[in-house]
Motif scaffolding. Structure first.
Motif, PDB file in Angstrom:
ATOM      1  N   GLU A 175      40.703 -77.961 -73.916  1.00  0.00           N
ATOM      2  CA  GLU A 175      40.479 -77.884 -75.356  1.00  0.00           C
ATOM      3  C   GLU A 175      41.628 -77.141 -76.028  1.00  0.00           C
ATOM      4  OE1 GLU A 175      37.028 -76.315 -78.410  1.00  0.00           O
ATOM      5  OE2 GLU A 175      36.485 -76.907 -76.375  1.00  0.00           O
ATOM      6  N   GLU A 176      42.217 -77.769 -77.020  1.00  0.00           N
ATOM      7  CA  GLU A 176      43.340 -77.147 -77.730  1.00  0.00           C
ATOM      8  C   GLU A 176      42.872 -75.858 -78.408  1.00  0.00           C
ATOM      9  OE1 GLU A 176      46.614 -78.288 -81.212  1.00  0.00           O
ATOM     10  OE2 GLU A 176      45.184 -79.778 -80.493  1.00  0.00           O
ATOM     11  N   GLY A 177      43.641 -74.811 -78.228  1.00  0.00           N
ATOM     12  CA  GLY A 177      43.296 -73.540 -78.857  1.00  0.00           C
ATOM     13  C   GLY A 177      42.642 -72.543 -77.936  1.00  0.00           C
ATOM     14  N   ASN A 178      42.261 -72.973 -76.739  1.00  0.00           N
ATOM     15  CA  ASN A 178      41.746 -72.015 -75.762  1.00  0.00           C
ATOM     16  C   ASN A 178      42.826 -70.995 -75.415  1.00  0.00           C
ATOM     17  OD1 ASN A 178      39.231 -73.183 -75.609  1.00  0.00           O
ATOM     18  ND2 ASN A 178      39.563 -74.191 -73.637  1.00  0.00           N
ATOM     19  N   SER A 179      42.408 -69.770 -75.118  1.00  0.00           N
ATOM     20  CA  SER A 179      43.375 -68.708 -74.812  1.00  0.00           C
ATOM     21  C   SER A 179      42.874 -67.875 -73.638  1.00  0.00           C
ATOM     22  CB  SER A 179      43.596 -67.802 -76.024  1.00  0.00           C
ATOM     23  OG  SER A 179      44.057 -68.542 -77.140  1.00  0.00           O
ATOM     24  N   ILE A 180      43.824 -67.192 -72.980  1.00  0.00           N
ATOM     25  CA  ILE A 180      43.488 -66.343 -71.840  1.00  0.00           C
ATOM     26  C   ILE A 180      44.293 -65.044 -71.914  1.00  0.00           C
ATOM     27  CG2 ILE A 180      43.516 -66.095 -69.317  1.00  0.00           C
ATOM     28  CD1 ILE A 180      43.420 -69.126 -69.073  1.00  0.00           C
ATOM     29  N   LEU A 181      43.614 -63.932 -71.660  1.00  0.00           N
ATOM     30  CA  LEU A 181      44.283 -62.663 -71.351  1.00  0.00           C
ATOM     31  C   LEU A 181      43.991 -62.384 -69.888  1.00  0.00           C
ATOM     32  CD1 LEU A 181      45.799 -60.033 -72.061  1.00  0.00           C
ATOM     33  CD2 LEU A 181      43.586 -59.039 -72.697  1.00  0.00           C
ATOM     34  N   ILE A 182      45.033 -62.270 -69.083  1.00  0.00           N
ATOM     35  CA  ILE A 182      44.857 -62.090 -67.644  1.00  0.00           C
ATOM     36  C   ILE A 182      45.727 -60.945 -67.153  1.00  0.00           C
ATOM     37  CG2 ILE A 182      46.576 -63.915 -67.229  1.00  0.00           C
ATOM     38  CD1 ILE A 182      45.147 -64.542 -64.584  1.00  0.00           C
ATOM     39  N   SER A 183      45.147 -60.094 -66.315  1.00  0.00           N
ATOM     40  CA  SER A 183      45.932 -59.016 -65.715  1.00  0.00           C
ATOM     41  C   SER A 183      46.108 -59.296 -64.231  1.00  0.00           C
ATOM     42  CB  SER A 183      45.251 -57.663 -65.910  1.00  0.00           C
ATOM     43  OG  SER A 183      44.165 -57.510 -65.015  1.00  0.00           O
ATOM     44  N   SER A 184      47.197 -58.817 -63.685  1.00  0.00           N
ATOM     45  CA  SER A 184      47.447 -58.955 -62.250  1.00  0.00           C
ATOM     46  C   SER A 184      48.601 -58.057 -61.861  1.00  0.00           C
ATOM     47  CB  SER A 184      47.774 -60.406 -61.897  1.00  0.00           C
ATOM     48  OG  SER A 184      47.995 -60.547 -60.505  1.00  0.00           O
ATOM     49  N   HIS A 185      48.609 -57.634 -60.589  1.00  0.00           N
ATOM     50  CA  HIS A 185      49.807 -56.984 -60.069  1.00  0.00           C
ATOM     51  C   HIS A 185      50.554 -57.947 -59.142  1.00  0.00           C
ATOM     52  CE1 HIS A 185      46.596 -56.026 -57.153  1.00  0.00           C
ATOM     53  NE2 HIS A 185      47.548 -56.143 -56.246  1.00  0.00           N
ATOM     54  N   ILE A 186      50.108 -59.226 -59.112  1.00  0.00           N
ATOM     55  CA  ILE A 186      50.801 -60.265 -58.344  1.00  0.00           C
ATOM     56  C   ILE A 186      51.626 -61.079 -59.330  1.00  0.00           C
ATOM     57  CG2 ILE A 186      50.540 -62.209 -56.760  1.00  0.00           C
ATOM     58  CD1 ILE A 186      47.737 -61.049 -56.078  1.00  0.00           C
ATOM     59  N   SER A 187      52.888 -60.750 -59.445  1.00  0.00           N
ATOM     60  CA  SER A 187      53.714 -61.311 -60.510  1.00  0.00           C
ATOM     61  C   SER A 187      53.885 -62.816 -60.412  1.00  0.00           C
ATOM     62  CB  SER A 187      55.084 -60.641 -60.512  1.00  0.00           C
ATOM     63  OG  SER A 187      55.762 -60.891 -59.293  1.00  0.00           O
ATOM     64  N   SER A 188      53.919 -63.368 -59.200  1.00  0.00           N
ATOM     65  CA  SER A 188      54.139 -64.806 -59.048  1.00  0.00           C
ATOM     66  C   SER A 188      53.005 -65.609 -59.683  1.00  0.00           C
ATOM     67  CB  SER A 188      54.284 -65.178 -57.571  1.00  0.00           C
ATOM     68  OG  SER A 188      53.137 -64.773 -56.838  1.00  0.00           O
ATOM     69  N   ASP A 189      51.779 -65.054 -59.674  1.00  0.00           N
ATOM     70  CA  ASP A 189      50.662 -65.737 -60.331  1.00  0.00           C
ATOM     71  C   ASP A 189      50.941 -65.892 -61.825  1.00  0.00           C
ATOM     72  OD1 ASP A 189      49.402 -65.740 -57.913  1.00  0.00           O
ATOM     73  OD2 ASP A 189      47.920 -64.203 -58.425  1.00  0.00           O
ATOM     74  N   LEU A 190      51.427 -64.826 -62.427  1.00  0.00           N
ATOM     75  CA  LEU A 190      51.616 -64.828 -63.868  1.00  0.00           C
ATOM     76  C   LEU A 190      52.843 -65.628 -64.292  1.00  0.00           C
ATOM     77  CD1 LEU A 190      50.554 -61.190 -64.773  1.00  0.00           C
ATOM     78  CD2 LEU A 190      49.181 -63.236 -64.482  1.00  0.00           C
ATOM     79  N   GLU A 191      53.866 -65.649 -63.450  1.00  0.00           N
ATOM     80  CA  GLU A 191      55.053 -66.460 -63.747  1.00  0.00           C
ATOM     81  C   GLU A 191      54.684 -67.907 -63.997  1.00  0.00           C
ATOM     82  OE1 GLU A 191      58.180 -66.388 -60.895  1.00  0.00           O
ATOM     83  OE2 GLU A 191      58.402 -64.222 -60.942  1.00  0.00           O
ATOM     84  N   SER A 192      53.715 -68.399 -63.228  1.00  0.00           N
ATOM     85  CA  SER A 192      53.426 -69.830 -63.246  1.00  0.00           C
ATOM     86  C   SER A 192      52.454 -70.243 -64.343  1.00  0.00           C
ATOM     87  CB  SER A 192      52.853 -70.263 -61.887  1.00  0.00           C
ATOM     88  OG  SER A 192      51.592 -69.649 -61.649  1.00  0.00           O
ATOM     89  N   ILE A 193      51.776 -69.279 -64.971  1.00  0.00           N
ATOM     90  CA  ILE A 193      50.737 -69.667 -65.930  1.00  0.00           C
ATOM     91  C   ILE A 193      50.889 -69.045 -67.315  1.00  0.00           C
ATOM     92  CG2 ILE A 193      49.096 -67.847 -65.284  1.00  0.00           C
ATOM     93  CD1 ILE A 193      46.855 -69.926 -65.550  1.00  0.00           C
ATOM     94  N   CYS A 194      51.574 -67.899 -67.416  1.00  0.00           N
ATOM     95  CA  CYS A 194      51.591 -67.154 -68.684  1.00  0.00           C
ATOM     96  C   CYS A 194      52.692 -67.610 -69.636  1.00  0.00           C
ATOM     97  CB  CYS A 194      51.745 -65.659 -68.413  1.00  0.00           C
ATOM     98  SG  CYS A 194      50.282 -64.922 -67.671  1.00  0.00           S
ATOM     99  N   ASP A 195      52.353 -67.629 -70.917  1.00  0.00           N
ATOM    100  CA  ASP A 195      53.350 -67.889 -71.958  1.00  0.00           C
ATOM    101  C   ASP A 195      54.146 -66.635 -72.275  1.00  0.00           C
ATOM    102  OD1 ASP A 195      52.644 -70.721 -72.851  1.00  0.00           O
ATOM    103  OD2 ASP A 195      50.709 -69.723 -73.029  1.00  0.00           O
ATOM    104  N   ASP A 196      53.483 -65.482 -72.227  1.00  0.00           N
ATOM    105  CA  ASP A 196      54.176 -64.227 -72.490  1.00  0.00           C
ATOM    106  C   ASP A 196      53.540 -63.130 -71.654  1.00  0.00           C
ATOM    107  OD1 ASP A 196      51.851 -64.390 -74.155  1.00  0.00           O
ATOM    108  OD2 ASP A 196      52.589 -62.720 -75.367  1.00  0.00           O
ATOM    109  N   LEU A 197      54.299 -62.042 -71.483  1.00  0.00           N
ATOM    110  CA  LEU A 197      53.879 -60.957 -70.604  1.00  0.00           C
ATOM    111  C   LEU A 197      54.049 -59.605 -71.297  1.00  0.00           C
ATOM    112  CD1 LEU A 197      55.673 -62.170 -67.355  1.00  0.00           C
ATOM    113  CD2 LEU A 197      53.203 -62.127 -67.695  1.00  0.00           C
ATOM    114  N   TYR A 198      53.042 -58.767 -71.139  1.00  0.00           N
ATOM    115  CA  TYR A 198      53.148 -57.360 -71.522  1.00  0.00           C
ATOM    116  C   TYR A 198      53.190 -56.549 -70.238  1.00  0.00           C
ATOM    117  CZ  TYR A 198      51.804 -58.366 -76.389  1.00  0.00           C
ATOM    118  OH  TYR A 198      51.761 -58.824 -77.686  1.00  0.00           O
ATOM    119  N   MET A 199      54.081 -55.573 -70.196  1.00  0.00           N
ATOM    120  CA  MET A 199      54.165 -54.678 -69.047  1.00  0.00           C
ATOM    121  C   MET A 199      53.654 -53.304 -69.471  1.00  0.00           C
ATOM    122  SD  MET A 199      57.518 -53.624 -66.805  1.00  0.00           S
ATOM    123  CE  MET A 199      57.993 -55.339 -66.704  1.00  0.00           C
TER     124      MET A 199
END
Length: 282
Positions: A175-199
Motif C-alpha cells: 500500500e502506497e504511503g506505508n512507513s516503517i521505523l526500524i532499529s537494529s545494530h545489524i547494519s547490513s539489514d538496514l542498508e538493504s531496506i532503509c531510505d534514510d538512517l539516524y545514528m
C-alpha cells in the motif's frame, strides 16, 4: 507519519535527547550500539514510559491525543515483549481478531503456512527465528500504516533475517504511503531496506543521512602522517590515529578522489561510519 522533536528522558546514568522524522512511504532506520537509546526512544513513542520534555506526533496527531482507535493503524515489535510463551498460534488468532478490526486472518494463516510455523505448538518451544516471524506477522497482518520495529532481526541467522526483511518489503509494496521505523545494530539489514538512517550514540542523534548518499558519498581516507598534514580537512567528519598514520571519514569522496589521487580511498560501510563517528575525533 512520525515526528519526534527534542524528546528528553533521564535515568541515573543515561540521558536521551532525540529528534527524528519518519516520512510517508519511507523506511527509516535507527542504528547504534546496545544501550545507545534505541529502545528508550521506541517506548516513549508508544507511551510506555514517561518523558520530561519534547513533542511526539504520530500519524498527524500529538501523542497525548492518540487514541486506542488510532493505535489500530500501528504495528509494533518490541525486543523485550511479545505473546506469552504458553500460547499457540491457534490461541493467538482470536486475540488478534478481538484486538484489530482489520485483522487479515487469511493473510496471517497464509504466511504461517509459508514459513511452516506449527499452529498447535507452544511459542516457548519455537526457535528464535520462528518467534521473530510470529512477532512480525502479528504486526503486519492488520493493515497498519506505520510499523515501529525494535530490533526485529536480533539473534537470527542470515536466512531468517532475509525472510523477515522480505516480509517488510512486501508490507511497503502492498500500500502506497506505508512507513516503517526500524532499529537494529545489524547494519547490513538496514542498508538493504532503509531510505534514510539516524545514528544514535549515548542518547543523542549524531548523524542523519539518506542511505544511498551514505553508501555512495561517504568514504575512509587512509593516509600517512605527512599526507594528513597536507590534507584539506574541511570535508572531514572524523579522524582517527592509526599505526600507519590516520584514518579519516568524509562525506565528500569525490572531492578527495579528484584533488588527492595519490591517497587510498575506501568505500565506507555503515559499520565503519558508525565506528568512526563514535571513536574518531571531530
Amino acid at each position: 507519519m512520525l515526528k519526534i522533536e527534542h524528546l528528553k528522558k533521564s535515568y541515573e546514568n543515561f540521558s536521551l535527547d532525540c529528534s527524528l522524522e519518519v516520512k510517508r512511504g519511507h523506511v527509516t532506520g535507527l542504528i547504534g550500539q546496545n544501550g545507545a537509546g534505541k529502545s528508550t526512544t521506541f517506548k516513549a513513542i508508544l507511551g510506555l514510559i514517561s518523558y520530561e520534555h519534547g513533542d511526539i506526533t504520530i500519524l498527524g496527531k500529538p501523542l497525548a491525543q492518540f487514541t486506542a482507535k488510532d493505535k489500530q493503524d500501528l504495528g509494533v515489535v518490541l525486543s523485550d515483549s511479545g505473546f506469552s510463551g504458553y500460547l499457540t498460534i491457534n490461541d493467538i488468532l482470536p486475540i488478534m481478531e478481538n484486538l484489530y478490526k482489520n485483522f487479515d486472518k487469511s493473510f496471517f494463516l497464509e504466511q504461517v503456512e509459508k514459513f511452516q510455523l506449527p499452529c498447535d505448538k507452544k511459542i516457548k518451544d519455537f526457535s528464535t527465528g520462528m518467534k521473530a516471524k510470529v512477532k512480525v506477522l502479528t504486526a503486519i497482518s492488520h493493515h497498519a500504516k506505520l510499523l515501529i520495529l525494535d530490533e526485529p532481526t536480533a539473534g537470527l541467522d542470515v536466512i531468517a533475517r532475509d525472510e523477515l526483511l522480505e516480509l517488510l518489503r512486501d508490507f511497503m509494496a502492498k500500500e502506497e504511503g506505508n512507513s516503517i521505523l526500524i532499529s537494529s545494530h545489524i547494519s547490513s539489514d538496514l542498508e538493504s531496506i532503509c531510505d534514510d538512517l539516524y545514528m544514535i550514540h549515548q542518547g543523542t542523534i549524531i548523524l542523519h543521512e539518506d542511505t544511498d548518499v551514505l553508501l555512495s558519498d561517504y568514504a575512509l581516507l587512509k593516509v600517512d602522517d605527512e599526507a594528513y598534514a597536507r590534507l584539506d580537512k574541511q570535508y572531514l567528519l572524523r579522524s582517527k590515529k592509526e599505526s600507519y598514520g590516520y584514518s579519516c571519514l568524509t562525506d565528500q569522496k569525490q572531492y578527495y578522489a579528484e584533488n588527492y589521487p595519490q591517497i587510498a580511498i575506501e568505500k565506507g560501510t555503515i559499520d565503519e561510519v558508525i565506528t568512526m563517528m563514535i571513536r574518531g575525533a571531530a
